[in-house]
Enzyme design. Sequence first.
Site, PDB file in Angstrom:
ATOM      1  N   GLY A 314       0.821  -1.213   0.000  1.00  7.91           N
ATOM      2  CA  GLY A 314       0.000   0.000   0.000  1.00  7.91           C
ATOM      3  C   GLY A 314       0.846   1.250   0.000  1.00  7.91           C
ATOM      4  CB  ALA A 315       2.029   3.531   1.672  1.00  8.36           C
ATOM      5  CD  GLU A 351       3.146   3.907   5.074  1.00  8.85           C
ATOM      6  OE1 GLU A 351       4.295   3.687   5.478  1.00  8.85           O
ATOM      7  OE2 GLU A 351       2.296   3.002   4.966  1.00  8.85           O
TER       8      GLU A 351
END
Length: 925
Positions: A314-315, A351
Amino acid sequence: MTTLTVTILVLLHVSFAPSLAAQLPGNHDTNDKSSSLLPPVATNGQPFPWIHMRLPETVSPIHYDLLVHPNLTSLDFTGAVQIQLQVFEDTSTIILHSKELQIAKAELLAPEGPGSLPVLEYPAFHQLALVSDVLLVRGGTYKVRLEFSANLSDSFHGFYKSSYRTTTGEVRFMASTQFEATSARAAFPCFDEPAFKANFTIQIRREARHIALSNMPKVKTVELPGGVLEDHFDTSVRMSTYLVAFIVSDFQSVSKTTSHGVKISVYAVPDKINQTDFALNAAVRLLDFYDDYFDIPYPLPKQDLAAIPDFQSGAMENWGLTTYREAGLLFDPNKSSASDKLGITMVIAHELAHQWFGNLVTMQWWNDLWLNEGFAKFMEFVSVNITNPELQVNDFFLGKCFEAMEVDSLSSSHPVSSQVDTPTQIQEMFDDVSYDKGACILNMLRDFLTPEAFKIGIVRYLRRYSYQNTVNSHLWESLTNKWYSGDQLDVRAIMDTWTLQEGFPLVTVEVRGRQVRLSQERYLKTDDPSQTHGFLWQVPLTYITSSSSTVHRFLLKTRTDVLYLPEEVEWVKFNVDMSGYYMVHYEGEGWRSLTSLLLTNHRALSSNDRASLINNAFQLVSVGKVGLDTALDLSLYLSKETDIMPVTQGLGELVPLYKLMEKRDMEGLENQMKGYIVELFRGLIDRQTWSDEGSVSQRVLRSYLLLFGSVRNHPPCVATATHLFNKWRASDGNMSLPSDVSLAVFAIGARDPEGWDFLFEKYRHSQHTSVKSRIKSALSISPLQHKLKRLMEQSLAGEVMKTQDLPHVVISVSRNPKGYKLAWDFLRHNWHTLVKKFDLGSHSISGMVTGVTNQYSTREMLDEVRGFFDSLSEETGSGLRCIQQTYESIEENIRWMDQHLPQLKAWLDRQAQGARTETRGHEDL
């Protein structure tokens, strides 16, 4: 790092516990399986001077000067790295990591001039040995320099190539990094373990038409002969190699400054830069929140967020340069749905939390990955709840605990903190246990200690270990204080029981007058009772009763205990709001009294309490604690339910029952079950408007219900979706559809070949990732088998549909009753290509293995699945944990079907008979 999940489609469609002390992380060579192997031999035939997979601690890097020059025409790169080393023991060899790099030169830089270093390579462990004829003396510092080259990777890790198509059809290339967990070594020679922190000074060469980004701001650009530009970046803070990042691309950006003076920029391909405002504003809000909450200033001058066209997870939390899937960052107010808004905010929150948890304070080794990921997952909810209250994130946290328990109820689960050695084992740690269970046990501890005490403890932890590496016990020590009337609570003793053994407890409650008898055992879906022995938790129990809505607390430390109520009560509900990571079984009249409460006054309990009762009742059927009749009787109250968590959990327990039947020839019972579920939720489905109005939770629920109604052929849904699709198609896709209902509209449109082809063409040309995501899902729901096959082939080819989306496509096709065999055949036939592209042990591979197979319910399919996976070698995945999980899940499905089908049929028959009697009664009036 995070993984994106699409919740709407998920529902639609072993040994004794080892002693806790034995699992504490110690000297990193003690459990290193590699140490028992034959002495390794380098590629040139000479003995390799190191036998362990983990690097020695004789030398440690202090500073890297790294130069990288990618060529986006020939799709390769060259580079040079100079590493300053500190020596802790006299040695003449330096062991470091390198993976698939051609080493052109290695030198020891001494005051009298550079001296060439012989290089030995041992590819099995991704190691290089630099052999010096000069003794490197303890306490001294030295510099080595290596020159290297490689192709830009075809996978999604290391320094890899990515491409995108402009609105005019031109294909453009870029290069980006993904180093977590063990792929920095594929971009430059380095000490690629999280404990080897160092400072990095990076230079990147590029053409004038591109820009370069890295962790730190650019300080200058130098023009070299031939028109090549060399960007020099500021020296980084002290950090681990997996957090290093660089990108060479033609991205554009938008920027803002936080109230703490940090410059935030969002980067994307030029055609999509107008979809970056939402992420930019979310990132500014969230970074300011963390700055204040942790009371530790974000240590870098900038934070870039980059939307990468090809991205596996996803990140990724690279310090100062977080990278994302386009779907995780880009938002168009006119095209994106409520769930897109929620998902993007949560991913950014995850994040940015890592900039403290993971980057500033890093786990010592990957066995404690949960210290990074569990915390970041937990902080998503804490931060977004405060910065974006309109997103109602607390309505979604419980789903994470149920997902974790699904995996954690198998004997093939693993402790949150588990010994790992190989890159494949490390990759396998990026799972629901590390992320979701990690978050859930932190939430439980926060609830137990109080949010204020918890916050004080984690700020103490972050301050004490800034720029350092930690193990589990460091966190528990930071959270231990005299919270309760001078008695010191032993947080470590409690939490070791949750992190150092796998699984979770089932707490059985029996009320006898004022006396409440408690017992605990491991909840395990297996028919081998010996596997539940030896497990004991310290369980922070909470409960409310019919007489008191005050939350009462009790720490259950022993296998059995008794507590006393001040008076007799009609009902008691344990695990209030399911803030604890455990299940509850109510013996005696317990389940009957709670079912009666739900049927007469369900709002007496919170929506989380109602959802947890649904989950626990159906899960306890699997282990023979609760009769299926009891669970199904409880489900009847759902006809009055309107809140998202109990509704989705109700569907989450009921839908899989007919999904199991779809894999067998039992159409009559299958349709009866489908009919019951549609009838149960019919009132709620029919009250939904085909619009984008309401709160985020209402909008997400609407998407879910209208898709469910359409797929289940509920006539009002099919009629409206067909009408909207025809209008949308007549406008050549230009008509604006409400975002939240467009998936249901597309799903109905994809049922015939012309509609499917029209949607595929719209997918090909759309620049909106949210629209593409919904079209892709709709295409996978289609009953057209030749189209489903084409969809998977197109995803693998990666030209029209990105290969990053292939795992989602394959899993979605496998949920389709017309596609499950196609998905299984596709997975088998392309296995070797897939493990090369997505990496053995990755979340993508394990997701496909379990996702494609976990609804099988026959011996024949189990034999077929075993036959394929047993034919693999260790190099191609035979030892993967997800394969054991698959076997267990299918065996559990077979057991469930064998034991409960007659009961299910009898119960559904009684319901149908009752409905017919009621109808006749109305006719007589």
